[in-house]
Design a protein around this motif. Structure first.
Motif, PDB file in Angstrom:
ATOM      1  N   VAL A 188       0.818  -1.209   0.000  1.00  0.00           N
ATOM      2  CA  VAL A 188       0.000   0.000   0.000  1.00  0.00           C
ATOM      3  C   VAL A 188       0.857   1.267   0.000  1.00  0.00           C
ATOM      4  O   VAL A 188       0.520   2.258  -0.646  1.00  0.00           O
ATOM      5  CB  VAL A 188      -0.956  -0.006   1.218  1.00  0.00           C
ATOM      6  N   ARG A 189       1.959   1.251   0.743  1.00  0.00           N
ATOM      7  CA  ARG A 189       2.887   2.390   0.813  1.00  0.00           C
ATOM      8  C   ARG A 189       2.172   3.707   1.114  1.00  0.00           C
ATOM      9  O   ARG A 189       2.314   4.699   0.428  1.00  0.00           O
ATOM     10  CB  ARG A 189       3.693   2.486  -0.477  1.00  0.00           C
ATOM     11  N   PHE A 190       1.388   3.679   2.191  1.00  0.00           N
ATOM     12  CA  PHE A 190       0.709   4.867   2.669  1.00  0.00           C
ATOM     13  C   PHE A 190       1.711   5.776   3.384  1.00  0.00           C
ATOM     14  O   PHE A 190       2.875   5.417   3.591  1.00  0.00           O
ATOM     15  CB  PHE A 190      -0.420   4.472   3.634  1.00  0.00           C
ATOM     16  N   THR A 191       1.250   6.958   3.802  1.00  0.00           N
ATOM     17  CA  THR A 191       2.105   7.858   4.567  1.00  0.00           C
ATOM     18  C   THR A 191       2.527   7.170   5.860  1.00  0.00           C
ATOM     19  O   THR A 191       1.688   6.725   6.634  1.00  0.00           O
ATOM     20  CB  THR A 191       1.354   9.169   4.888  1.00  0.00           C
ATOM     21  N   GLY A 192       3.826   7.087   6.082  1.00  0.00           N
ATOM     22  CA  GLY A 192       4.329   6.399   7.264  1.00  0.00           C
ATOM     23  C   GLY A 192       4.515   4.906   7.073  1.00  0.00           C
ATOM     24  O   GLY A 192       4.687   4.176   8.051  1.00  0.00           O
ATOM     25  N   TRP A 193       4.517   4.445   5.820  1.00  0.00           N
ATOM     26  CA  TRP A 193       4.617   3.001   5.581  1.00  0.00           C
ATOM     27  C   TRP A 193       5.974   2.451   6.005  1.00  0.00           C
ATOM     28  O   TRP A 193       6.072   1.272   6.384  1.00  0.00           O
ATOM     29  CB  TRP A 193       4.349   2.692   4.100  1.00  0.00           C
TER      30      TRP A 193
ATOM     31  N   THR B  50      -6.869   3.405  -1.448  1.00  0.00           N
ATOM     32  CA  THR B  50      -6.442   2.840  -0.172  1.00  0.00           C
ATOM     33  C   THR B  50      -6.230   3.870   0.932  1.00  0.00           C
ATOM     34  O   THR B  50      -5.945   3.476   2.062  1.00  0.00           O
ATOM     35  CB  THR B  50      -5.123   2.044  -0.329  1.00  0.00           C
ATOM     36  N   ASN B  51      -6.366   5.148   0.646  1.00  0.00           N
ATOM     37  CA  ASN B  51      -6.123   6.115   1.717  1.00  0.00           C
ATOM     38  C   ASN B  51      -7.203   7.176   1.849  1.00  0.00           C
ATOM     39  O   ASN B  51      -7.217   7.907   2.837  1.00  0.00           O
ATOM     40  CB  ASN B  51      -4.766   6.809   1.520  1.00  0.00           C
ATOM     41  N   ARG B  52      -8.103   7.258   0.879  1.00  0.00           N
ATOM     42  CA  ARG B  52      -9.198   8.220   0.975  1.00  0.00           C
ATOM     43  C   ARG B  52     -10.364   7.646   0.186  1.00  0.00           C
ATOM     44  O   ARG B  52     -10.754   8.155  -0.865  1.00  0.00           O
ATOM     45  CB  ARG B  52      -8.769   9.593   0.434  1.00  0.00           C
ATOM     46  N   ASN B  53     -10.927   6.571   0.708  1.00  0.00           N
ATOM     47  CA  ASN B  53     -11.990   5.868   0.007  1.00  0.00           C
ATOM     48  C   ASN B  53     -13.293   5.917   0.792  1.00  0.00           C
ATOM     49  O   ASN B  53     -13.378   6.553   1.845  1.00  0.00           O
ATOM     50  CB  ASN B  53     -11.576   4.424  -0.293  1.00  0.00           C
ATOM     51  N   CYS B  54     -14.294   5.225   0.280  1.00  0.00           N
ATOM     52  CA  CYS B  54     -15.613   5.254   0.911  1.00  0.00           C
ATOM     53  C   CYS B  54     -15.569   4.732   2.340  1.00  0.00           C
ATOM     54  O   CYS B  54     -16.236   5.257   3.234  1.00  0.00           O
ATOM     55  CB  CYS B  54     -16.603   4.428   0.091  1.00  0.00           C
ATOM     56  N   SER B  55     -14.787   3.698   2.589  1.00  0.00           N
ATOM     57  CA  SER B  55     -14.732   3.087   3.912  1.00  0.00           C
ATOM     58  C   SER B  55     -13.957   3.937   4.901  1.00  0.00           C
ATOM     59  O   SER B  55     -14.301   4.002   6.084  1.00  0.00           O
ATOM     60  CB  SER B  55     -14.097   1.691   3.805  1.00  0.00           C
ATOM     61  N   VAL B  56     -12.895   4.597   4.439  1.00  0.00           N
ATOM     62  CA  VAL B  56     -12.112   5.476   5.312  1.00  0.00           C
ATOM     63  C   VAL B  56     -12.986   6.593   5.869  1.00  0.00           C
ATOM     64  O   VAL B  56     -12.966   6.883   7.075  1.00  0.00           O
ATOM     65  CB  VAL B  56     -10.903   6.053   4.548  1.00  0.00           C
ATOM     66  N   VAL B  57     -13.768   7.238   5.010  1.00  0.00           N
ATOM     67  CA  VAL B  57     -14.574   8.361   5.482  1.00  0.00           C
ATOM     68  C   VAL B  57     -15.690   7.877   6.404  1.00  0.00           C
ATOM     69  O   VAL B  57     -16.029   8.548   7.390  1.00  0.00           O
ATOM     70  CB  VAL B  57     -15.143   9.176   4.299  1.00  0.00           C
ATOM     71  N   VAL B  58     -16.273   6.709   6.131  1.00  0.00           N
ATOM     72  CA  VAL B  58     -17.330   6.195   7.004  1.00  0.00           C
ATOM     73  C   VAL B  58     -16.769   5.864   8.384  1.00  0.00           C
ATOM     74  O   VAL B  58     -17.364   6.209   9.414  1.00  0.00           O
ATOM     75  CB  VAL B  58     -18.005   4.961   6.372  1.00  0.00           C
ATOM     76  N   ALA B  59     -15.626   5.193   8.436  1.00  0.00           N
ATOM     77  CA  ALA B  59     -15.028   4.845   9.725  1.00  0.00           C
ATOM     78  C   ALA B  59     -14.650   6.098  10.507  1.00  0.00           C
ATOM     79  O   ALA B  59     -14.894   6.199  11.718  1.00  0.00           O
ATOM     80  CB  ALA B  59     -13.802   3.957   9.514  1.00  0.00           C
ATOM     81  N   ALA B  60     -14.033   7.078   9.838  1.00  0.00           N
ATOM     82  CA  ALA B  60     -13.632   8.307  10.517  1.00  0.00           C
ATOM     83  C   ALA B  60     -14.842   9.107  10.988  1.00  0.00           C
ATOM     84  O   ALA B  60     -14.845   9.663  12.095  1.00  0.00           O
ATOM     85  CB  ALA B  60     -12.761   9.159   9.592  1.00  0.00           C
ATOM     86  N   ALA B  61     -15.887   9.180  10.161  1.00  0.00           N
ATOM     87  CA  ALA B  61     -17.094   9.901  10.549  1.00  0.00           C
ATOM     88  C   ALA B  61     -17.775   9.233  11.741  1.00  0.00           C
ATOM     89  O   ALA B  61     -18.268   9.902  12.659  1.00  0.00           O
ATOM     90  CB  ALA B  61     -18.062   9.973   9.366  1.00  0.00           C
ATOM     91  N   LEU B  62     -17.789   7.908  11.724  1.00  0.00           N
ATOM     92  CA  LEU B  62     -18.403   7.172  12.824  1.00  0.00           C
ATOM     93  C   LEU B  62     -17.668   7.445  14.131  1.00  0.00           C
ATOM     94  O   LEU B  62     -18.290   7.682  15.180  1.00  0.00           O
ATOM     95  CB  LEU B  62     -18.400   5.682  12.497  1.00  0.00           C
ATOM     96  N   GLU B  63     -16.337   7.431  14.087  1.00  0.00           N
ATOM     97  CA  GLU B  63     -15.576   7.694  15.298  1.00  0.00           C
ATOM     98  C   GLU B  63     -15.756   9.139  15.767  1.00  0.00           C
ATOM     99  O   GLU B  63     -15.822   9.394  16.981  1.00  0.00           O
ATOM    100  CB  GLU B  63     -14.104   7.375  15.064  1.00  0.00           C
ATOM    101  N   ALA B  64     -15.835  10.072  14.833  1.00  0.00           N
ATOM    102  CA  ALA B  64     -16.088  11.456  15.220  1.00  0.00           C
ATOM    103  C   ALA B  64     -17.428  11.586  15.939  1.00  0.00           C
ATOM    104  O   ALA B  64     -17.554  12.327  16.924  1.00  0.00           O
ATOM    105  CB  ALA B  64     -16.057  12.358  13.987  1.00  0.00           C
ATOM    106  N   ALA B  65     -18.432  10.871  15.469  1.00  0.00           N
ATOM    107  CA  ALA B  65     -19.769  10.950  16.062  1.00  0.00           C
ATOM    108  C   ALA B  65     -19.842  10.275  17.430  1.00  0.00           C
ATOM    109  O   ALA B  65     -20.718  10.612  18.246  1.00  0.00           O
ATOM    110  CB  ALA B  65     -20.790  10.306  15.121  1.00  0.00           C
TER     111      ALA B  65
END
Length: 448
Positions: free
Chosen positions: A131-136, A349-364
């Motif tokens: 994936v080689r995301f930021t901090g990989w 892999t770093n800004r997809n549909c699942s990333v935003v749902v998980a982050a929004a859920l945790e924010a809520a």
């Protein structure tokens, strides 16, 4: 192993909220310091009594958790009962191995630790390389360190066999203590209006850059308010070949050869709908897996935000599964979404549909367990099996990315935590088994 423990601590502080701990941040620092001292004593073998007491506490915790799971499994029938026995049996066996180190020596426990380090190390380092995301690079180094610890446990070098196991246990305890110290220091400087998700310990992947900054209290919703609905389309049902783990959690191809990663959305009626998709259908044909899953900016593409669930059903199909969460802060959710939707850039892999749902859920869900006894609540959460499950799911997402399958499991686990907090361990685990084993149908089109 240590990452899952750290993620469990961070999730517990998120659910309780920073306000309860900000004024007494030094308590976290003191607790963390005591754990670091304990870790040094374990790693250096300074006290046999302390080492044995630590093993008894850890082993007893695993055994009790496994025993608490058993009543739920007994109520299942047929093949599901045998599959369900795997989890409590593994917990009891792990506890037995830890306890055996007290009376029979630690060779069996060392072997179990080594196998766990090898499995987690290969997965963590392998996914980071792909994936080689930021901090990989840091993630790769953590995986390599786990493999090094496994070699140390199996070879008995450079430490003697009597010290290498206490060293590994001490390392686990010490990392947890260091995280508590960091959290305490960060909470001391956290502004009253800032979400805990803005702390650096949450921000390695940039998923919480839009966590809310709010003036005043953010009350939870009323009982008659509509729930948050997390909807998931999984790729499993349309898979041309059956690869249970890959098809459920990564991607699948249907009978026509169409590539599908699944899709996840979040809705709060009547007017908030979170659905992030690429602007054009994603086609991986002719590209290697490494290039497809690369999380860098080179794989950024234009994205769009779907307007409503009804539009998606009309253009596509109905979701396979939905999860309702009834205890949340609508104000925090709306503030997160107001920031995120300013940029439609999509990355698989770093800004997809699942990333935003998980982050929004945790924010809520920040602060849903806020109350007059935060330390008792923290202890309760850290001994809840659902927290362990949630931490393992977050660990996999952190080392790879959020996928619809992981979001589905995570939403179900969080729903049990926040909406059914008075249920017994056994009943929670029974609900987990009943849902996680569902063979939900998937979709046959490209997804977010």
């Amino acid at each position: 192993m240590s990452l899952s423990g750290g993620l469990m601590l961070k999730l517990a502080f998120l659910l309780i909220g920073p306000a309860a701990f900000r004024a007494r941040w030094y308590v976290l620092g003191i607790a963390g310091g005591l754990l670091v001292v304990l870790a040094v004593m374990l790693a250096a073998g300074l006290s046999q009594m302390v080492t044995q007491a630590t093993y008894i506490a850890l082993g007893g915790g695993f055994v009790l958790t496994g025993l608490a799971m058993l009543p739920a499994v007994v109520s299942l029938r047929g093949e599901r009962r045998w599959r369900g026995l795997i989890r409590p049996a593994a917990s009891i066996a792990a506890g037995g191995l830890v306890l055996s180190a007290v009376f029979l020596g630690g060779s069996a426990m060392a072997l179990a630790f080594a196998l766990a380090f090898i499995l987690d190390g290969f997965v963590r380092a392998g996914m980071a390389l792909i994936v080689r995301f930021t901090g990989w690079v840091v993630s790769c180094l953590c995986g390599a360190a786990e493999l090094g610890l496994a070699v140390m446990l199996l070879s008995g070098w450079p430490l003697s066999p009597g010290l290498n196991l206490p060293f590994c246990v001490g390392l686990f305890v010490g990392l947890s203590g260091w995280l508590l110290i960091r959290l305490g220091l960060m909470l001391r400087g956290l502004e009253d209006e800032a979400a805990i998700l803005l702390l650096p310990v949450f921000g390695a992947r940039g998923w919480y850059d839009h966590a809310p900054v709010l003036i005043g209290d953010s009350p939870l919703n009323r009982p008659d308010d509509p729930p948050i609905l997390v909807r998931v389309w999984t790729p499993t049902g349309q898979a041309r070949s059956r690869r249970p783990v890959i098809d459920r959690y990564l991607a699948a191809t249907d009978a026509d050869g169409a590539f599908s990663t699944g899709h996840a959305t979040l809705e709060l009626a009547p007017d908030l709908y979170i659905s992030h998709c690429p602007a054009t259908d994603f086609d991986p044909a002719g590209r290697s897996l490494v290039n497809v899953l690369h999380g860098g900016a080179g794989n950024d593409v234009p994205g769009i935000f779907q307007r409503s669930y009804d539009d998606e059903v009309q253009d596509w199909r109905a979701a396979d599964v939905s999860v309702a969460i009834r205890r949340y802060s609508a104000r925090r959710l709306r503030a997160f979404w107001a920031g995120y939707k300013q940029d439609a850039t999509y990355n698989i892999t770093n800004r997809n549909c699942s990333v935003v749902v998980a982050a929004a859920l945790e924010a809520a869900l920040e602060g849903v367990f806020a109350g007059p006894y935060p330390w008792a609540r923290l202890l309760w959460l850290l001994t809840d099996p659902d927290m362990w499950v949630a931490a393992m799911i977050r660990s996999r997402a952190t080392s790879m990315t959020w996928t619809p399958g992981l979001v589905l499991d995570y939403a179900r686990t969080l729903s049990r935590l926040v909406d059914h907090r008075d249920r017994s361990w056994g009943r929670r685990f029974q609900g987990f088994l009943a849902r996680i084993d569902d063979d939900t149908p998937g979709m046959g089109a490209n997804a977010g």
